[in-house]
Motif scaffolding. Structure first.
Motif, PDB file in Angstrom:
ATOM      1  N   MET A 185      57.562  68.044  15.776  1.00 42.95           N
ATOM      2  CA  MET A 185      58.870  67.762  15.199  1.00 42.95           C
ATOM      3  C   MET A 185      59.733  67.506  16.449  1.00 42.95           C
ATOM      4  N   PRO A 186      60.424  66.190  16.234  1.00 39.53           N
ATOM      5  CA  PRO A 186      61.400  65.631  17.297  1.00 39.53           C
ATOM      6  C   PRO A 186      62.467  66.744  17.509  1.00 39.53           C
ATOM      7  N   THR A 187      63.038  66.747  18.619  1.00 43.55           N
ATOM      8  CA  THR A 187      64.036  67.375  18.891  1.00 43.55           C
ATOM      9  C   THR A 187      65.311  66.544  19.545  1.00 43.55           C
ATOM     10  N   ILE A 188      66.422  66.686  18.982  1.00 46.58           N
ATOM     11  CA  ILE A 188      67.646  65.851  19.361  1.00 46.58           C
ATOM     12  C   ILE A 188      68.530  66.685  20.124  1.00 46.58           C
ATOM     13  N   VAL A 189      68.948  66.303  21.090  1.00 45.92           N
ATOM     14  CA  VAL A 189      69.698  67.157  22.139  1.00 45.92           C
ATOM     15  C   VAL A 189      71.038  66.658  22.099  1.00 45.92           C
ATOM     16  N   VAL A 190      72.103  67.356  21.712  1.00 41.14           N
ATOM     17  CA  VAL A 190      73.461  67.003  21.877  1.00 41.14           C
ATOM     18  C   VAL A 190      73.965  67.653  22.822  1.00 41.14           C
ATOM     19  N   GLU A 191      74.998  67.103  23.781  1.00 38.57           N
ATOM     20  CA  GLU A 191      75.637  67.884  24.919  1.00 38.57           C
ATOM     21  C   GLU A 191      77.029  67.381  24.902  1.00 38.57           C
ATOM     22  N   VAL A 192      77.861  68.601  24.762  1.00 39.98           N
ATOM     23  CA  VAL A 192      78.989  68.481  24.596  1.00 39.98           C
ATOM     24  C   VAL A 192      79.901  69.250  26.003  1.00 39.98           C
ATOM     25  N   MET A 193      80.873  68.521  26.527  1.00 39.59           N
ATOM     26  CA  MET A 193      81.535  69.322  27.552  1.00 39.59           C
ATOM     27  C   MET A 193      83.099  69.268  27.415  1.00 39.59           C
ATOM     28  N   PRO A 194      84.001  70.041  28.173  1.00 41.98           N
ATOM     29  CA  PRO A 194      85.444  70.237  27.829  1.00 41.98           C
ATOM     30  C   PRO A 194      85.838  68.845  28.500  1.00 41.98           C
ATOM     31  N   LYS A 195      86.827  68.161  27.763  1.00 46.23           N
ATOM     32  CA  LYS A 195      87.493  66.867  28.666  1.00 46.23           C
ATOM     33  C   LYS A 195      87.628  67.294  29.732  1.00 46.23           C
ATOM     34  N   ALA A 196      87.690  66.155  30.654  1.00 48.40           N
ATOM     35  CA  ALA A 196      87.563  66.119  32.287  1.00 48.40           C
ATOM     36  C   ALA A 196      89.078  66.535  32.417  1.00 48.40           C
ATOM     37  N   GLU A 197      90.119  65.872  32.007  1.00 49.60           N
ATOM     38  CA  GLU A 197      91.568  66.304  32.257  1.00 49.60           C
ATOM     39  C   GLU A 197      92.195  67.653  31.678  1.00 49.60           C
ATOM     40  N   LEU A 198      91.233  68.370  31.023  1.00 49.15           N
ATOM     41  CA  LEU A 198      91.842  69.764  30.537  1.00 49.15           C
ATOM     42  C   LEU A 198      91.149  70.949  31.491  1.00 49.15           C
ATOM     43  N   LEU A 199      91.873  71.619  31.620  1.00 49.87           N
ATOM     44  CA  LEU A 199      91.423  73.048  32.200  1.00 49.87           C
ATOM     45  C   LEU A 199      90.407  73.691  31.762  1.00 49.87           C
ATOM     46  N   ASP A 200      89.238  74.053  32.339  1.00 47.49           N
ATOM     47  CA  ASP A 200      88.182  74.854  31.693  1.00 47.49           C
ATOM     48  C   ASP A 200      88.427  76.236  32.045  1.00 47.49           C
ATOM     49  N   PRO A 201      89.022  77.254  31.494  1.00 47.07           N
ATOM     50  CA  PRO A 201      89.116  78.375  32.035  1.00 47.07           C
ATOM     51  C   PRO A 201      87.825  78.968  32.027  1.00 47.07           C
ATOM     52  N   GLN A 202      86.745  79.009  31.388  1.00 43.56           N
ATOM     53  CA  GLN A 202      85.618  79.735  31.547  1.00 43.56           C
ATOM     54  C   GLN A 202      84.943  79.110  32.808  1.00 43.56           C
ATOM     55  N   GLY A 203      85.079  77.812  32.998  1.00 46.11           N
ATOM     56  CA  GLY A 203      84.304  77.202  34.320  1.00 46.11           C
ATOM     57  C   GLY A 203      84.988  77.871  35.608  1.00 46.11           C
ATOM     58  N   LYS A 204      86.478  77.923  35.438  1.00 44.81           N
ATOM     59  CA  LYS A 204      87.128  78.418  36.444  1.00 44.81           C
ATOM     60  C   LYS A 204      86.963  79.921  36.854  1.00 44.81           C
ATOM     61  N   ALA A 205      86.488  80.801  35.638  1.00 43.11           N
ATOM     62  CA  ALA A 205      86.132  81.988  35.963  1.00 43.11           C
ATOM     63  C   ALA A 205      84.707  82.181  36.483  1.00 43.11           C
ATOM     64  N   VAL A 206      83.973  81.439  36.222  1.00 44.07           N
ATOM     65  CA  VAL A 206      82.505  81.190  36.990  1.00 44.07           C
ATOM     66  C   VAL A 206      82.777  80.688  38.325  1.00 44.07           C
ATOM     67  N   ALA A 207      83.606  79.673  38.508  1.00 44.90           N
ATOM     68  CA  ALA A 207      83.792  79.392  39.886  1.00 44.90           C
ATOM     69  C   ALA A 207      84.277  80.288  40.958  1.00 44.90           C
ATOM     70  N   GLY A 208      85.462  81.393  40.240  1.00 40.23           N
ATOM     71  CA  GLY A 208      85.995  82.401  41.178  1.00 40.23           C
ATOM     72  C   GLY A 208      84.897  83.363  41.275  1.00 40.23           C
ATOM     73  N   ALA A 209      83.954  83.628  40.315  1.00 39.20           N
ATOM     74  CA  ALA A 209      82.863  84.778  40.595  1.00 39.20           C
ATOM     75  C   ALA A 209      82.071  84.214  41.825  1.00 39.20           C
ATOM     76  N   LEU A 210      81.666  83.128  41.749  1.00 37.24           N
ATOM     77  CA  LEU A 210      80.732  82.678  42.946  1.00 37.24           C
ATOM     78  C   LEU A 210      81.459  82.636  44.468  1.00 37.24           C
ATOM     79  N   ALA A 211      82.604  82.315  44.213  1.00 36.86           N
ATOM     80  CA  ALA A 211      83.362  82.603  45.435  1.00 36.86           C
ATOM     81  C   ALA A 211      83.538  83.781  45.992  1.00 36.86           C
TER      82      ALA A 211
END
Lengths: 87, 87
Positions: free
Chosen positions: A1-27
């Protein structure tokens, strides 16, 4: 069965709070190599039959209308069994 | 700045309620081509400097320890600027 992958990202010009939280945790954990993190979604769609042009057209519509919120997100990629297809 | 992409998906043997909901919505909207949907995450990590072996080793650790929940999710891919690297 073929698998179709769709990738969705937050727009580059918008703040991504979830990403900010991960980056803060890494630091806080002492990792200073990573300077930015953005968190998006990855959908795996399974089809019963082969993927033809009509299926791809339907998937493009689904990706924009149902799988992403076009106000804050972009569909950045669609691929079939690892092969990228035009958006 | 290099971009490292980490892809995380729910384990194949576990039910993915989010994916089930999307698949159900697709069926209700009249799309019968797609028989299954699974929803995972896609992380874009930006590094300040070049990506060397130490950075990759750190990213592998981050992917398993921080970006995924190993009880229910698998890290299925890590790539640097589009080139897959070994997990």
């Amino acid at each position: 069965m073929p698998t179709i992958v769709v990738e969705v990202m937050p727009k580059a010009e918008l703040l991504d709070p979830q990403g900010k939280a991960v980056a803060g945790a890494l630091a806080r954990l002492g990792n200073n190599d990573i300077t930015g993190v953005r968190v998006g979604k990855r959908f795996e769609l399974t089809t019963a039959g082969p993927v033809d042009d009509a299926t791809l057209e339907a998937v493009r519509g689904i990706a924009v209308d149902l799988l992403s919120n076009s106000v804050i997100e972009d569909v950045i990629g669609v691929s079939v069994d690892g092969e990228p297809v035009a958006l």
